[in-house]
Design an enzyme around this catalytic site. Structure first.
Site, short mmCIF file in Angstrom:
data_model
loop_
_atom_site.label_atom_id
_atom_site.label_comp_id
_atom_site.label_asym_id
_atom_site.label_seq_id
_atom_site.Cartn_x
_atom_site.Cartn_y
_atom_site.Cartn_z
N SER A 86 36.06 20.22 52.28
CA SER A 86 35.85 20.47 53.70
C SER A 86 35.88 19.17 54.51
CB SER A 86 34.52 21.21 53.87
OG SER A 86 34.35 21.68 55.18
N ASP A 117 39.50 21.30 55.81
CA ASP A 117 40.03 22.58 55.33
C ASP A 117 40.15 23.61 56.44
OD1 ASP A 117 37.31 23.10 55.65
OD2 ASP A 117 37.18 24.37 53.88
N ASP A 141 38.13 25.23 58.42
CA ASP A 141 37.26 26.37 58.68
C ASP A 141 36.34 26.10 59.87
OD1 ASP A 141 35.51 24.56 57.49
OD2 ASP A 141 34.75 25.96 55.99
N ASP A 160 38.38 20.39 60.75
CA ASP A 160 37.97 19.53 59.63
C ASP A 160 39.02 19.65 58.53
OD1 ASP A 160 37.33 22.16 59.02
OD2 ASP A 160 35.58 21.62 57.84
#
Length: 471
Positions: free
Chosen positions: A109, A268, A270, A266
């Site tokens: 992340s 990833d 999400d 960010d």
């Protein structure tokens, strides 16, 4: 040794905490759990074979970890669709859309490049429940197979990077007036670009992460003029001074290019945070408020309720109360937000950090989906993003992390309880005090909100001093 799974999968320093052997063992254990349910769905068109989708962000370590996970799954008889570099919510969506039994995402992340993680999604695209994670851990402790082919044969591995197009099509179809398809019902054919965001100039910071190719493309197809930054991943620069944890670069780019708005993801993707045309930050609470009010205006806000965490800003709560919207409060973590949403059949929830869950379109926080709907709201209302964000006033919020303390003793302390109560009494309805133990380290976190930053800082420091005195 503590529990392997944390609140968001298995995470650690790649090659140290998170090795190829651990990744393969985890995948093999997950495959074993899947194979036990084969009999229940043996009538499926593929003869009851299990299928997993695997995606990753651009970290260099993702390449060897992906190979290990794929080997573990295929070696245990699970067919694998390899999605390549794709956002976490893309893996969640495709787990559901492709009818896969398991989704695997390799990402840490917003963490720096040396870290990585393994996130698992169950059939339907929701994060794996605690009981399933516990079963996988238990299986990993059992003696391994001695060799030979699994009873149903080895799994077959297929590259499926083209399925990212299905994900983009789904996001575009979520816009009002385009069918608003759910995560379980979407055509594989990508719609042509719409003009929803026509006339908007947008800077998008992809954090050199999983959305580097897809986020700019999505906004262009929606009609915006797009300037992409942080979109040149090299395997080592993910989240480095960019993205949702470093908004300075985005603010500077928005003002430099005279853009109407900026979007930050960010590693990833999400998460979604934003900045307005002046470079002013718009946080997750403000975004959640805008989207909740949009849904209410269209008669789509289930129960006139939104789900948020204990860390949501007091200004958010006041804005929702003024609009007649109930706020359901949860512990910090998108997992808990989602649990409350599913339990109450609510359609939107989120966190100040930019995890926004729109359950009608996604099974997890989706930064690209959030960005699309936020910008579309501004375009539909024909107002600047700054004006849209004024639906709530953000109260000054001071956070103090008191490390190296006995959390259990602090939780039982009458002195601490009295200090927190006194601070809340001093603030009255014009502020809020929250004292909570950290879930990940020996620390107690203090949060104070007030109309004045200096007032909040003084009260927070006083509570922190009480905590330190307990040592």
């Amino acid at each position: 040794m503590g529990r392997l799974f944390g609140t968001d999968g298995v995470r650690g320093v790649a090659g140290e905490d998170l090795t190829s052997q651990l990744a393969m063992d985890l995948a093999t254990a997950a495959a074993g759990m899947l194979q036990e349910t084969r009999a229940a769905t043996a009538s499926r068109s593929n003869g009851g074979r299990r299928v997993a989708v695997v995606g990753r962000d651009p970290r260099a370590s993702g390449e060897f970890l992906e190979a290990a996970v794929v080997a573990g799954l295929a070696g245990a008889g699970v067919d694998v669709l390899r999605l390549g570099v794709i956002p976490t919510p893309g893996v969640a969506y495709l787990t559901a859309a492709l009818g896969a039994d398991l989704g695997v995402m390799l990402s840490a992340s917003h963490n720096p490049a040396p870290d990585n993680g393994i996130k698992l999604f169950a059939r339907g695209g929701f994060k794996l429940p605690d009981a399933a994670e516990d079963e996988i851990e238990a299986r990993m402790a059992l003696p391994g197979r001695t060799g030979g082919a699994p009873a149903g044969g080895f799994g077959r591995v297929r590259d499926a990077a083209g399925e990212r197009e299905r994900y983009l099509a789904h996001l575009l179809a979520s816009q009002p007036g385009t069918g608003e398809l759910s995560a379980a019902h979407v055509s594989s054919a990508a719609p042509q670009g719409t003009a929803t965001l026509a006339g908007l100039r947008v800077v998008v910071d992809c954090a050199h992460g999983a959305a580097s190719a897809l986020a700019p493309e999505l906004l262009r197809r929606a009609g915006a003029e797009v300037i992409a930054i942080g979109a040149e991943p090299d395997g080592e620069n993910i989240n480095a001074d960019c993205g949702s944890t470093h908004l300075e670069a985005l603010s500077a780019a928005v003002t430099k290019h005279g853009a109407d708005a900026g979007i930050a993801h960010d590693g990833d993707a999400d998460r979604c945070l934003a900045v307005d045309a002046t470079g002013e930050i718009i946080d997750g609470d403000q975004i959640l408020a805008v989207l909740a009010l949009e849904l209410k205006a269209r008669g789509l806000l289930a129960g006139d309720t939104v789900v948020a965490t204990v860390m949501s800003n007091l200004g958010f709560r006041k804005a929702m109360a003024k609009a007649g919207i109930t706020v359901v409060e949860t512990a910090v973590g998108d997992r808990y937000v989602l649990e409350a949403m599913r339990a109450g059949h609510f359609v939107i929830g989120g966190e100040q950090s930019g995890h926004i869950i729109m359950l009608g379109h996604a099974t997890t926080g989706d930064g690209m989906l959030t960005a699309l709907h936020l910008l579309a709201a501004a375009a539909r209302q024909r107002v600047a993003l700054a004006d849209l964000a004024r639906v709530m006033t953000r109260y000054p919020q001071v956070l103090v992390n008191v490390a190296g303390v006995d959390k259990e003793r602090a939780a039982r302390s009458p002195e601490l309880a009295a200090a927190a109560a006194a601070a809340q009494a001093e603030l009255g309805a014009a502020g809020r005090v929250l004292v909570r133990p950290s879930g990940t380290e020996p620390a107690v976190r203090v949060m104070v909100e007030a109309t004045d930053h200096e007032h909040a800082q003084r009260l927070a420091d006083g509570i922190a001093a009480t905590i330190r005195s307990l040592s």
